[in-house]
Design an enzyme around this catalytic site. Structure first.
Site, PDB file in Angstrom:
ATOM      1  N   GLY A 132      13.399  15.435 -51.832  1.00 53.87           N
ATOM      2  CA  GLY A 132      13.966  16.780 -51.914  1.00 53.87           C
ATOM      3  C   GLY A 132      13.355  17.769 -50.947  1.00 53.87           C
ATOM      4  O   GLY A 132      13.462  17.632 -49.735  1.00 53.87           O
ATOM      5  N   GLY A 185      20.506  16.843 -67.438  1.00 53.06           N
ATOM      6  CA  GLY A 185      21.042  16.681 -66.097  1.00 53.06           C
ATOM      7  C   GLY A 185      20.088  16.017 -65.119  1.00 53.06           C
ATOM      8  O   GLY A 185      20.378  15.917 -63.929  1.00 53.06           O
ATOM      9  N   LYS A 203      14.314   5.451 -50.936  1.00 55.24           N
ATOM     10  CA  LYS A 203      13.399   6.411 -50.304  1.00 55.24           C
ATOM     11  C   LYS A 203      12.191   5.701 -49.704  1.00 55.24           C
ATOM     12  O   LYS A 203      11.742   6.038 -48.597  1.00 55.24           O
ATOM     13  CB  LYS A 203      12.966   7.455 -51.336  1.00 55.24           C
ATOM     14  CG  LYS A 203      14.120   8.266 -51.905  1.00 55.24           C
ATOM     15  CD  LYS A 203      13.690   9.065 -53.128  1.00 55.24           C
ATOM     16  CE  LYS A 203      14.863   9.802 -53.762  1.00 55.24           C
ATOM     17  NZ  LYS A 203      14.502  10.469 -55.023  1.00 55.24           N
TER      18      LYS A 203
END
Length: 433
Positions: A132, A185, A203
């Site tokens: 991120g 979520g 990743k």
């Protein structure tokens, strides 16, 4: 200088965040980039209620963005494999630079994409594909360029880290925490990619290529999930001085490159052991700098958008640079990539935590230790819980051994008549040389 025109493909969580950051911070971003950056067109299936796109040119066909002659940079934020690949390859074929947050795309199709980009003299930037908002790709590719990277270890999936944190802090069962993660979520309706390590392996594949200068080889990454971990395992690990984390680990060895994602015991006093909740962190060990850690939010609309926009700024800054002087996609010049093999997990070495259920009977533990000894596996510690039941949990911590020998030992131990069910095995890493 004339403005650089951007086309955004996908206006979901990250696409919406990218749109909002680009518009809200337009003046500051232009000052850093040296040129104005303008959103020329948005390709989207549906509107995002968090974005005011009034007056914007939009299309339901993302390929229209990739072929738009006015657009300089295509930002791919639709996710997935094949459609995203086709979109990016179309953009490259049309001479567009590409920015993407799609770790699956880069891990699986990156070699092909970078080769096409090299031929067309365009850039592909993918900082947001790993962790991120943490600028880990830039750190490895540029900040640590003086170092030979020895190994990387990271918590690179926030969902798995949230689950392991809740299980440790509150003694909750895996299934219970997973259900809450889905409600919040953090996890998808189908959580397989998160809890089985596939997302982290995407990743880690990228990080490994950047660290060691090897082609992307996702198909060789070993993955193991966290669904078999119980609160008891986490409690036993604490008693032994460890925490359980779902780690991605890649390491340079004399035989080749380790590339593996699995539950791992790490010492409680290591910084990485104290990264909790949905946060991400990567620990890097370089021969010159030693250990450095990179910590922050691994997901979220604007955290990820921060990395996407930083890539856009990098592309804008270097639009006039000769391609041979740009930072290479995988940190090393394409002609200098190494053919060092990615090792099968059976050839890696670790210490191990073992939990087994044994019938409460004299001599059982002696049979187990005999098998381990015959395989050259030394025991570091044993915990045998007192119980009034007919079966007793036995927890062992071993010294380092090749995984192949451990697998053979586990098969023989599980075949003993007094051992009940499957042995739970978790690798142990000290995260030190």
């Amino acid at each position: 200088m004339k403005p650089v025109k951007v086309g955004i493909c996908g206006l979901g969580t990250v696409g919406g965040g990218t749109f909002n950051v680009l518009t809200r911070n337009a003046e500051e971003i232009s000052r850093r980039a040296g040129r104005h950056i303008v959103i020329e067109q948005i390709g989207m299936r549906s509107e995002n209620p968090n974005c005011d796109i009034s007056g914007m040119q939009t299309t339901a066909d993302v390929f229209e963005v990739a072929t738009n002659p006015e657009i300089d940079i295509v930002v791919e934020l639709i996710g997935g494999y094949e459609t995203a690949r086709d979109l990016v390859m179309t953009a490259i074929e049309n001479g567009k630079h590409v920015v993407t947050a799609n770790k699956a795309l880069i891990a699986v199709h990156g070699n092909e994409i970078f080769e096409a980009a090299q031929e067309k003299n365009v850039m592909v930037a993918f900082e947001a594909s790993v962790a991120g908002g943490i600028p880990i790709i830039k750190a490895i590719r540029e900040g640590l360029a003086a170092n030979q990277i020895n190994w990387l270890a990271g918590i690179i999936n926030g969902t798995g880290n949230f689950i392991m944190t809740e299980m440790r802090e509150k003694g909750r069962e895996f299934a219970d925490v997973l259900q809450e993660a889905q409600a919040l979520g953090y996890a998808e309706a189908d959580p397989t990619f998160d809890v089985e390590g596939i997302d982290a392996a995407h990743k880690l594949t990228i990080l490994s290529s950047l660290a060691f200068g090897i082609p992307l080889q996702f198909s060789k990454a070993y993955t193991e999930g966290i669904s078999k971990i119980t609160p008891h395992d986490i409690q036993y690990a604490e008693e032994l001085g460890y925490r359980v984390k779902h780690l991605g680990i890649t390491r340079r060895t004399d035989k080749g490159i380790e590339l593996r994602v699995h539950p791992t015991l790490i010492p409680k006093d290591v910084l990485l052991a104290n990264v909790n909740g949905v946060m991400n962190a990567i620990l890097a060990d370089g021969d010159a700098v030693g250990q450095t850690m990179y910590y922050g939010p691994g997901a979220g609309a604007e955290a990820t958008a921060s990395a996407v926009v930083a890539d856009i700024v990098d592309v804008v800054r270097t639009l006039t640079a000769d391609r041979d002087n740009r930072v290479p996609h995988l940190a090393f010049q394409p002609s200098a990539l190494s053919d060092a093999p990615v090792l099968p997990v059976e050839e890696t070495t670790s210490a191990y935590y073992l939990r087994l259920q044994a019938v409460e009977r004299p001599g059982v533990l002696a049979h187990v230790t005999r098998i381990l000894g015959e395989k050259g596996i030394n025991i570091e510690a044993i915990i045998q819980k007192q119980t009034t039941e007919a079966q007793v949990p036995v927890i062992m911590l071993t010294q380092r051994v090749e995984e192949r020998m451990m697998n053979e030992a586990i098969r023989e131990i599980e075949a003993l008549p007094d051992i009940l069910g499957e042995i739970v095995r978790i690798r142990v890493e000290l995260l030190a040389d």
